[in-house]
Motif scaffolding. Structure first.
Motif, PDB file in Angstrom:
ATOM      1  N   THR A 196      -3.408  26.636  29.655  1.00  0.00           N
ATOM      2  CA  THR A 196      -3.884  25.374  30.243  1.00  0.00           C
ATOM      3  C   THR A 196      -5.389  25.235  30.023  1.00  0.00           C
ATOM      4  O   THR A 196      -5.884  24.186  29.590  1.00  0.00           O
ATOM      5  CB  THR A 196      -3.574  25.339  31.755  1.00  0.00           C
ATOM      6  OG1 THR A 196      -2.168  25.437  31.918  1.00  0.00           O
ATOM      7  CG2 THR A 196      -4.077  24.053  32.400  1.00  0.00           C
ATOM      8  N   ARG A 251      -2.791   7.711  28.437  1.00  0.00           N
ATOM      9  CA  ARG A 251      -2.292   8.593  27.374  1.00  0.00           C
ATOM     10  C   ARG A 251      -2.928   9.972  27.534  1.00  0.00           C
ATOM     11  O   ARG A 251      -3.864  10.139  28.331  1.00  0.00           O
ATOM     12  CB  ARG A 251      -2.605   8.008  25.982  1.00  0.00           C
ATOM     13  CG  ARG A 251      -4.093   7.835  25.723  1.00  0.00           C
ATOM     14  CD  ARG A 251      -4.385   7.443  24.278  1.00  0.00           C
ATOM     15  NE  ARG A 251      -5.806   7.149  24.102  1.00  0.00           N
ATOM     16  CZ  ARG A 251      -6.768   8.059  23.947  1.00  0.00           C
ATOM     17  NH1 ARG A 251      -6.471   9.347  23.959  1.00  0.00           N
ATOM     18  NH2 ARG A 251      -8.040   7.713  23.804  1.00  0.00           N
ATOM     19  N   LYS A 252      -2.416  10.942  26.786  1.00  0.00           N
ATOM     20  CA  LYS A 252      -2.989  12.303  26.854  1.00  0.00           C
ATOM     21  C   LYS A 252      -4.297  12.357  26.076  1.00  0.00           C
ATOM     22  O   LYS A 252      -4.368  11.812  24.965  1.00  0.00           O
ATOM     23  CB  LYS A 252      -2.023  13.326  26.232  1.00  0.00           C
ATOM     24  CG  LYS A 252      -0.975  13.822  27.212  1.00  0.00           C
ATOM     25  CD  LYS A 252      -0.207  14.991  26.625  1.00  0.00           C
ATOM     26  CE  LYS A 252      -1.036  16.257  26.728  1.00  0.00           C
ATOM     27  NZ  LYS A 252      -0.332  17.478  26.380  1.00  0.00           N
ATOM     28  N   GLU A 254      -7.224  13.733  23.605  1.00  0.00           N
ATOM     29  CA  GLU A 254      -7.316  14.611  22.424  1.00  0.00           C
ATOM     30  C   GLU A 254      -8.701  15.251  22.464  1.00  0.00           C
ATOM     31  O   GLU A 254      -9.676  14.686  21.967  1.00  0.00           O
ATOM     32  CB  GLU A 254      -7.183  13.789  21.136  1.00  0.00           C
ATOM     33  CG  GLU A 254      -5.823  13.205  20.881  1.00  0.00           C
ATOM     34  CD  GLU A 254      -4.839  14.266  20.391  1.00  0.00           C
ATOM     35  OE1 GLU A 254      -5.296  15.262  19.799  1.00  0.00           O
ATOM     36  OE2 GLU A 254      -3.634  14.100  20.643  1.00  0.00           O
TER      37      GLU A 254
END
Ligand code: CAA
Length: 258
Positions: A196, A251-252, A254
């Motif tokens: 993580t 959204r995730k 980057e």
């Protein structure tokens, strides 16, 4: 990876794993272990493909302390002249976050090595202690200082003066340990936590580690100033732009990983 005699070095994705490997001596920390752990951490720390490191031992012992057999015949001039144990300080200069995954004995230098890491995840079998006084010495790898900062004077005095061992639950209640898990889940839990961390922006993870560590080195007012300066610096990174844009766009993010 690596050609070591007293440790095993592996990697899984962006996580480096160092396993202390002197089973017959319960992972006692002799000078070879120190040299090899420091070398392995330096290599992982310099690798842009690594975002977090886990240090672990065996089921029975994370490490049962500095190697008593290596120290037994030394005199004052020897330990003073060699600056015994000062080589471990390099571990605390690593920028990459380091998790200690502790099962079984973490005594003396073993407890101190775990405390040099950025957080400790413990198996329910873990036993922490500073038994040096039973050998006629005191902690020499930072135990009297880091344990006191972690758990306060009362418990640090208790452990350093009586040499008694503290179980995982007591260590968690005292604030030494971040999480306690069943022994069978220890490595998976530590590797998942490291994964993580390694999935975050590396620059931001280093900044977060630096900010927390500042709490151990300075006053509250100075520490808060340090935090704010680092916080402002995060706004100079692409990761702040990306992290906040990704939140708003649902959204995730980057992140930059190197
Ligand atoms: N140094 C060297 N050898 C060690 C060791 C150590 N710290 N701890 C264990 N060993 C060795 C034992 O000598 C034994 O070797 P042999 O089979 O050759 O006799 C082997 O590991 C297995 O140990 P035990 O038979 O003692 O195992 P146990 O299950 O009966 O007991 C233990 C486990 C309670 C952890 C016990 O080994 C112990 O008390 N170890 C020493 C703990 C200690 O005092 N640590 C502090 C060291 S000083 C220090 O760390 C200074 C500092 O601040 C840096």
């Amino acid at each position: 990876m690596g050609d070591y005699e007293t440790i095993l070095l592996d990697r899984s994705g962006r996580v480096g794993l160092i396993t202390l490997n002197r089973p017959k001596a319960l992972n006692a920390l002799n000078s070879a272990v120190m040299r090899e752990v420091i070398d392995a951490v330096a290599g992982l720390d310099a690798d842009p493909g690594i975002g977090a490191i886990v240090v672990t031992g065996s089921e029975k012992a994370f490490a049962a302390g500095a190697d008593i057999k290596e120290m037994a015949d030394l005199g004052f001039a020897d330990v003073h002249g060699r600056e015994t144990f000062s080589g471990w300080d390099a571990l605390t200069r690593a920028r990459t976050p380091i998790i200690a995954a502790v099962a079984g004995y973490a005594l003396g230098g073993g407890c101190e090595l775990a405390m040099m890491c950025d957080m400790i995840i413990a198996a329910d079998t873990a036993k922490f202690g500073q038994p040096e006084i039973t050998l006629g010495v005191i902690p020499g790898m930072g135990g009297s200082q880091r344990l006191t900062r972690a758990v306060g004077k009362a418990k640090a005095m208790d452990l350093c003066l009586t040499g008694r061992q503290m179980g995982a639950d007591e260590a968690e209640r005292a604030g030494l340990v971040a999480r306690v898990v069943p022994a069978a889940e220890l490595l998976d839990t530590a590797m998942a936590a490291a994964g993580t961390i390694a999935g975050m922006a590396k620059t931001t993870a280093i900044m977060a580690k630096d900010a927390v560590n500042a709490a151990f080195e300075t006053t509250l007012a100075e520490g808060v100033k340090t935090e704010r300066r680092i916080f402002y610096s995060t706004f100079a990174t692409d990761d702040q732009t990306e992290g906040m844009a990704a939140f708003i766009a649902k959204r995730k993010p980057e992140f930059n990983k190197s």
